[in-house]
Structures are given as C-alpha cells and as structure tokens.
Motif scaffolding. Structure first.
Motif, PDB file in Angstrom:
ATOM      1  N   THR A  13       0.852  -1.193   0.000  1.00 26.41           N
ATOM      2  CA  THR A  13       0.000   0.000   0.000  1.00 26.41           C
ATOM      3  C   THR A  13       0.880   1.233   0.000  1.00 26.41           C
ATOM      4  OG1 THR A  13      -1.789   1.145   1.167  1.00 26.41           O
ATOM      5  CG2 THR A  13      -0.127   0.072   2.524  1.00 26.41           C
ATOM      6  N   SER A  18      -3.775   2.746   6.088  1.00 21.54           N
ATOM      7  CA  SER A  18      -4.138   1.405   5.618  1.00 21.54           C
ATOM      8  C   SER A  18      -3.115   0.379   6.086  1.00 21.54           C
ATOM      9  CB  SER A  18      -4.240   1.378   4.094  1.00 21.54           C
ATOM     10  OG  SER A  18      -5.236   2.267   3.650  1.00 21.54           O
ATOM     11  N   PRO A 187     -15.275   6.406  -4.653  1.00 22.44           N
ATOM     12  CA  PRO A 187     -15.232   5.751  -5.969  1.00 22.44           C
ATOM     13  C   PRO A 187     -16.620   5.665  -6.588  1.00 22.44           C
ATOM     14  CG  PRO A 187     -15.079   4.105  -4.233  1.00 22.44           C
ATOM     15  CD  PRO A 187     -15.039   5.451  -3.545  1.00 22.44           C
ATOM     16  N   GLN A 212     -14.143  -2.514 -11.997  1.00 15.16           N
ATOM     17  CA  GLN A 212     -12.817  -1.959 -11.728  1.00 15.16           C
ATOM     18  C   GLN A 212     -12.763  -1.300 -10.356  1.00 15.16           C
ATOM     19  OE1 GLN A 212     -12.407   0.595 -15.131  1.00 15.16           O
ATOM     20  NE2 GLN A 212     -11.589  -1.035 -16.445  1.00 15.16           N
ATOM     21  N   GLU A 213     -13.771  -0.515 -10.026  1.00  9.87           N
ATOM     22  CA  GLU A 213     -13.812   0.121  -8.704  1.00  9.87           C
ATOM     23  C   GLU A 213     -13.992  -0.916  -7.603  1.00  9.87           C
ATOM     24  OE1 GLU A 213     -13.158   3.128  -8.024  1.00  9.87           O
ATOM     25  OE2 GLU A 213     -13.064   3.913 -10.066  1.00  9.87           O
ATOM     26  N   PHE A 215     -12.859  -3.979  -7.598  1.00 11.99           N
ATOM     27  CA  PHE A 215     -11.572  -4.632  -7.376  1.00 11.99           C
ATOM     28  C   PHE A 215     -10.573  -3.690  -6.708  1.00 11.99           C
ATOM     29  CE2 PHE A 215     -12.064  -7.897 -11.052  1.00 11.99           C
ATOM     30  CZ  PHE A 215     -12.992  -8.567 -10.271  1.00 11.99           C
ATOM     31  N   LYS A 216     -10.692  -2.406  -6.981  1.00 11.73           N
ATOM     32  CA  LYS A 216      -9.725  -1.448  -6.468  1.00 11.73           C
ATOM     33  C   LYS A 216      -9.928  -1.161  -4.985  1.00 11.73           C
ATOM     34  CE  LYS A 216      -9.039   1.903  -9.248  1.00 11.73           C
ATOM     35  NZ  LYS A 216      -9.239   3.165  -9.999  1.00 11.73           N
ATOM     36  N   HIS A 217     -11.156  -1.175  -4.520  1.00 10.55           N
ATOM     37  CA  HIS A 217     -11.444  -0.736  -3.156  1.00 10.55           C
ATOM     38  C   HIS A 217     -11.972  -1.845  -2.249  1.00 10.55           C
ATOM     39  CE1 HIS A 217     -11.593   3.021  -5.536  1.00 10.55           C
ATOM     40  NE2 HIS A 217     -11.082   3.553  -4.452  1.00 10.55           N
ATOM     41  N   THR A 218     -12.090  -3.068  -2.754  1.00  9.91           N
ATOM     42  CA  THR A 218     -12.523  -4.184  -1.910  1.00  9.91           C
ATOM     43  C   THR A 218     -11.610  -5.379  -2.172  1.00  9.91           C
ATOM     44  OG1 THR A 218     -14.075  -5.096  -3.535  1.00  9.91           O
ATOM     45  CG2 THR A 218     -14.916  -3.366  -2.079  1.00  9.91           C
ATOM     46  N   ASP A 219     -11.866  -6.451  -1.450  1.00 14.90           N
ATOM     47  CA  ASP A 219     -11.084  -7.671  -1.640  1.00 14.90           C
ATOM     48  C   ASP A 219     -11.822  -8.666  -2.521  1.00 14.90           C
ATOM     49  OD1 ASP A 219     -13.112  -8.208   0.088  1.00 14.90           O
ATOM     50  OD2 ASP A 219     -11.895  -9.370   1.497  1.00 14.90           O
ATOM     51  N   PHE A 221     -11.554  -9.157  -5.695  1.00 15.48           N
ATOM     52  CA  PHE A 221     -10.645  -9.831  -6.625  1.00 15.48           C
ATOM     53  C   PHE A 221      -9.936 -11.005  -5.948  1.00 15.48           C
ATOM     54  CE2 PHE A 221      -6.596 -10.246  -8.943  1.00 15.48           C
ATOM     55  CZ  PHE A 221      -7.097 -10.458 -10.219  1.00 15.48           C
ATOM     56  N   ASP A 222      -9.559 -10.827  -4.689  1.00 11.15           N
ATOM     57  CA  ASP A 222      -8.920 -11.921  -3.959  1.00 11.15           C
ATOM     58  C   ASP A 222      -9.908 -13.068  -3.723  1.00 11.15           C
ATOM     59  OD1 ASP A 222      -6.618 -10.410  -3.856  1.00 11.15           O
ATOM     60  OD2 ASP A 222      -7.148  -9.508  -1.930  1.00 11.15           O
TER      61      ASP A 222
END
Length: 612
Positions: A13, A18, A187, A212-213, A215-219, A221-222
């Motif tokens: 980060t 964070s 976002p 996209q938002e 994935f950028k601000h939450t988990d 994508f993981d």
C-alpha cells in the motif's frame, strides 16, 4: 508502493493508515523475528532499511508532502501525516453520514439542510466554552489574559469538523457541494441515461467501471481467485456445469474470465390497488460476480444495479389500447403453459442445429424401414429433443401437424409418444394415467349416477350412457374406464358431438373427418345401437383431418395417446372440451400449472378427493 515487511505477506500500500490497519489486523501477534532480515527495529517503530532494491522508499502519506528521497520518516512528519489523515477521514465520515441519511434513511434534502442549525447552536455556545476553559485554567493556577483566552476558544471552535465543514461556502454546506465532494472523494461510477423510443428513458450504470472500482477498493478480486473445491460428478458451482465447459469464451484459455449473474426485478412505486398501478412500475436489472463464493453473493453490498427504467418503457410500441395493431408486449417469449418441465431446452453439449438435423434424417430413414430398430430410434429421438422442441415452439409454431409428422415420423409410434411426454413433463404417461384413472373411476361413476337421477338434458345423456353400460354381460376395467371418460364431458356440460366421431367401415369407405381438428374416431363393423362403444373394432386419433394413430383398442388408450400428442406437438385443447382436458391434466395427471380451477372442475375435484 510499500510492501509489508513481514515474511510470507504480499500486502502492499501507499497509505499509512491502511498499513497500520493491516498490521494490527494481520500481524498483531507477530514479533520482530517475523520481519525480513533487511528490516531494522527499535522499541517504538518499524522502519524500512535503505539497503536492497526490493522495497521502495515511498511516502506513506502520498500527496501530503515531498519525502521520496528521505530514508526514514521523522516523528514530526508522522504526527503531521496522522493529523492530516485524521482530518480527511473525519470529513469523509461526515459526508458518509449525509449520504446514509439520504440513501438509506430517506431523509429529504430539505431536512438534511436543517441539520446545519447544529453548527449555529455550537457557535452560540461560545461564551459557555470560554467560561469552561477559563475555569479549567484557574483550577490549574494558570493565568492568561483575555486575548490568549479568546485565541484558545477560537482554535477549539475551528477544530470542530462539523462546524468547519458545514459552514457557509464549505465543502459540505449545501446539497450540491456535498454531491460534488462525494464524487471526488468516493469511488463513484456515474450512470448514463439513454432515451428509448416514445419519450421513455432508461438509466444504465456501466458494469465494467463498477467492476474496476470493486476490485480497487474491496477484496473481491482476492475472493474470486480463492481455490474452489470441486468434486467429480458433484455440482458445487456454476463452473461444474456442462454449459460453461461448452462455452469457448469462458473455458477455452486459462485467462481470467468474469461471468456475471443477472437478476431482473419489478417493483411498484405507487399504490398497487390505485389508478396509477403499472404506470410507474419500475424494472431493475442487478448483477453479481458469479465466481464469488456463495456465502458472499447474497450480501447486499455485492449485488450491484445495472439498469433502471419503467416497465412501460420496455413495452412501449407494443400492442395496447392506442396501438391495437402492434405486436404483443410478450411476443417471442416462449413459456410453458401446461406445467411442462423441459419446455424449450438448449442443444446438447457439442451439438448444433446442423449436426442434430443429420440425426433427424437418420430417424426418418430408420422409421421408414419395415424392421425398425426401436432402441436406435429412442436414442436418436432423445438426442434430437431440443431441435424438435425448437422447431415446434419457436421456429415454426404454425406448421401443420401433417408436415411436422413428416419431419418427425417417430411420433406416430405409441412408445415414442409416451417417451416424448416423459421428456417434456418427467412423468410416465401410461402408469400415471391408468393408476389415477382407476383410483377415481368408482367415485366418478357414482357422481355421474347421482347426476343422471335428476332431470335435464345432461341427466338424460348420462342415463343413455349408463343404460348401455349396465347392459354389458361382463364388465372389466377397460369398460369402466370407457364409461368414466365418455361421461366426463357430458357431466361437465360440454359439447362433444364434434369430438367423438363414429365410422361404420361396412357402409362407408372413408370417414367424414375433413373438418375435424382434434377428435377420436371410433371404427365399428355394424350400426351403433348406443352412443358409447365399449368394444369397438378400433379407435383412431385425428389431428387436423389426418389420422395419426389408428390401432387403439379402447377409449382410455385413445385419450392417453391424444394427451401425449398434444404435449408432444404443442397442440391446444379443443375449446369445446377445455374443461375435460383440464380435468385430465390437473386432476388425473397432476400437472398443475398454478392457475385456479373453474368452479365446475373444483366441485368435481372436491367430490372425488373427499371420498377417495
């Protein structure tokens, strides 16, 4: 980006707060032994060593001050960074409060603006604040003049985030400024409005920017990359289904694909019983990432809105009171009407229209042989079921029965009619029909006799049927079935004169069936002496003036095959015998289409079920 200094952790980060949150949440119980070798520690802080190029020396408070060339962060800079971050965070929390009031609590803009009066109350409390500060200073034997005291009071007043952010001209002072601040600090994906014909509009929220938002601000994508548990022959998720394996886009390459699940919902925003019902009804389309674990897919913050419009906008231009010549609002939408389970299935995996057409030709060739291979016909008919339903229902629903049976001649075979009915409804036609009919026949005959004991045309017609039935020397199960079915339309007060036809094969060379759309033709060798033939020579099924099946022994067999053909060929029930066939479908076969029974059918059903 700064990588986490703890071993076996790939978190990175560029935001100081964070990293602190990650450290306390993930490495709260860790010690200095868990750090990389190039990281130095002391009692109060953990710093990143300047040696090694794998760890970047980036300012954790990006945008707050130039520190890219510094090896360590001074304590003073850390304190300033924390205070600036705290100030920004408090403003965002206040903006979130206003946003929740409007979006979740449905507080109006006017009511939200009235909350600003709290700032005025705080300003009016300035003398009380000054007095309290003065008393605290005197308590600790600290004497200051009025100028210093006023300065302290002003600093305390200015440090109030609510007062400073909602003051006149500040970022959160009006609804317009709050909206602008939220668009900058959060976002936000702005929706687009599209104008549909006839003056209607639809609002669309772009799905790709939302992903996209997300994935950028939450988990998220993981979560979608987590290892999925899959067992052979077990349907654990949509990834285990045959359709996704047959889809080249989703399964051809190992690249990341994001399948979506769409939900469609309609909601009434006005009184559903009032005059405005359906006028302001809204249609909403939602989506969710299909690869998310099932325990997360039902969370409200994961389900995203994609489209919002009025239902009348979707149906605009279709048939209505003002446009009587236009097409129906629901045209080209094929829905099961008689409790069909496999109404319009997709093609089998690995098959298309051309390959299935070749199999259809094989069916025609095999049926034309004198020595038919019934097992091969069964296998080919099972494989081509989807193509057959598509041709019957979607491609050419107005095709004549004669042409349809020329393309699918196997439907003239009794075993294939029963097999087709089973493919459509998942019910065994013969066993279900005969079992339920035999169960209800005693009570049906008793109800018919009660009706025959009265006066009227219906009672007279029933008496003539039972007069012939009582004259039988030996009455077996087929005779009882014939009486129960032949008297059914008479009991329901329906005109069956066009449905039941009789053909004396000794006197007439051809039957009079040219005008018969759907009916049963009873073949006899002598003049019929009664309205019911309990032991006919043969019974044939007639569809659109063509004899489809002509080697049936009893009336129950004819009704059974006719019901199977109606489902197989998607033929509507005869209008004059609609109650008779609805009784056979819903009561005898148990194929409930969730539509209420008419009063006469409901009364008959209650009479049967009350005594069974």
């Amino acid at each position: 980006m700064v990588t986490c200094p703890y071993k076996s952790c790939a978190y990175s980060t560029n935001v100081y707060t964070s990293f602190n949150a990650h450290k306390s949440r993930t490495h709260g119980d860790s010690s200095s032994a868990d750090l990389f070798n190039h990281v130095s520690t002391d009692e109060d802080s953990v710093g990143l060593s300047a040696a090694g190029s794998s760890v970047e020396n980036v300012d954790l408070c990006e945008g707050l001050g130039p520190s890219e060339n510094e090896d360590t962060l001074d304590d003073e800079d850390d304190g300033l960074c924390d205070m600036n971050q705290l100030n920004i965070q408090l403003r965002q929390n206040l903006a979130s409060l206003f946003l929740k009031m409007q979006a979740i609590l449905h507080v109006s803009d006017l009511a939200a603006q009235e909350i600003h009066h709290l700032g005025q109350v705080f300003l009016l409390s300035r003398p009380l604040l000054k007095q309290n500060i003065s008393e605290v200073l005197q308590k600790h034997s600290t004497i200051v003049n009025d100028a210093v005291l006023e300065e302290v009071v002003s600093v305390v007043m200015d440090s109030n985030v609510f007062v400073r952010a909602t003051a006149e001209g500040a970022e959160l002072s009006s609804n317009k400024r709050r909206k602008s601040y939220i668009e900058r600090a959060y976002p936000v994906v702005m929706p687009f409005q599209y104008v549909i014909e006839h003056g209607h509009a639809a609002v669309y929220v772009p799905i790709l920017p939302m992903i996209q938002e997300l994935f950028k601000h939450t988990d998220a994508f993981d979560k979608i990359q987590e290892a999925r548990c899959s067992q052979p022959s077990h349907y654990m998720s949509h990834r285990d289904g045959s359709y996704i394996h047959a889809n080249e886009l989703l399964s051809a390459s190992p690249e990341l694909k994001l399948p979506l699940i769409l939900y469609v919902d309609e909601l009434e925003v006005s009184n559903p019983l009032g005059t405005s019902r359906k006028i302001h009804k809204l249609l909403s389309v939602y989506w969710v990432l299909a690869d998310l674990p099932s325990k997360y897919r039902s969370a409200l913050h994961v389900i995203q809105l994609a489209l919002l419009c009025k239902v009348v906008a979707v149906n605009s231009g279709k048939r209505s009171r003002n446009n009587p010549e236009s097409e129906s609002p629901h045209c080209n939408i094929k829905r099961p009407r008689r409790a069909e389970v496999n109404y319009l299935p997709n093609f089998p995996r690995g098959e298309d229209a051309s390959s299935l057409e070749r199999l259809r030709v094989q069916v025609v060739e095999e049926v034309s042989k004198m020595d038919k291979n019934l097992q091969m016909i069964e296998r080919l008919m099972q494989t081509t079921y989807a193509l057959r339903r598509k041709q019957i229902i979607a491609d050419n629903p107005s095709q004549s029965v004669k042409d349809l049976l020329e393309n699918w001649p196997a439907l003239r075979i009794e075993s294939q009619v029963c097999a087709e009915f089973h493919r459509i409804t998942n019910i065994n036609l013969r066993s279900k029909f005969y079992a339920e009919l035999d169960k209800h026949t005693p009570r049906l005959l008793a109800v018919y006799r009660q009706k025959a004991a009265r006066t009227g045309k219906t009672a007279e017609a029933l008496r003539s049927i039972f007069s012939a039935y009582d004259l039988l020397e030996q009455c077996d199960v087929n005779h009882r079935r014939t009486a129960a079915l032949r008297a059914l339309p008479v009991f329901l007060c329906e005109d069956d004169s066009a449905f039941f036809r009789t053909w004396n094969t000794e006197k007439e060379s051809e039957p009079d069936i040219a005008d018969l759309a759907v009916g049963l033709l009873t073949m006899v060798n002598e003049d019929p002496s009664s309205p019911v033939q309990f032991s006919p020579a043969r019974i044939a099924i007639v569809l659109e003036g063509d004899i489809v099946l002509n080697d049936l022994s009893y009336l129950a067999d004819a009704f059974l095959m006719l019901l199977g053909l109606m489902y197989a060929l998607n033929i509507c029930y005869p209008k004059k015998l609609i109650h008779t066939f609805h009784f056979i479908q819903k009561v005898i076969m148990g194929l409930d289409d969730f539509k209420p029974l008419t009063p006469r059918l409901l009364n008959l059903k209650n009479d049967l079920l009350g005594r069974v």
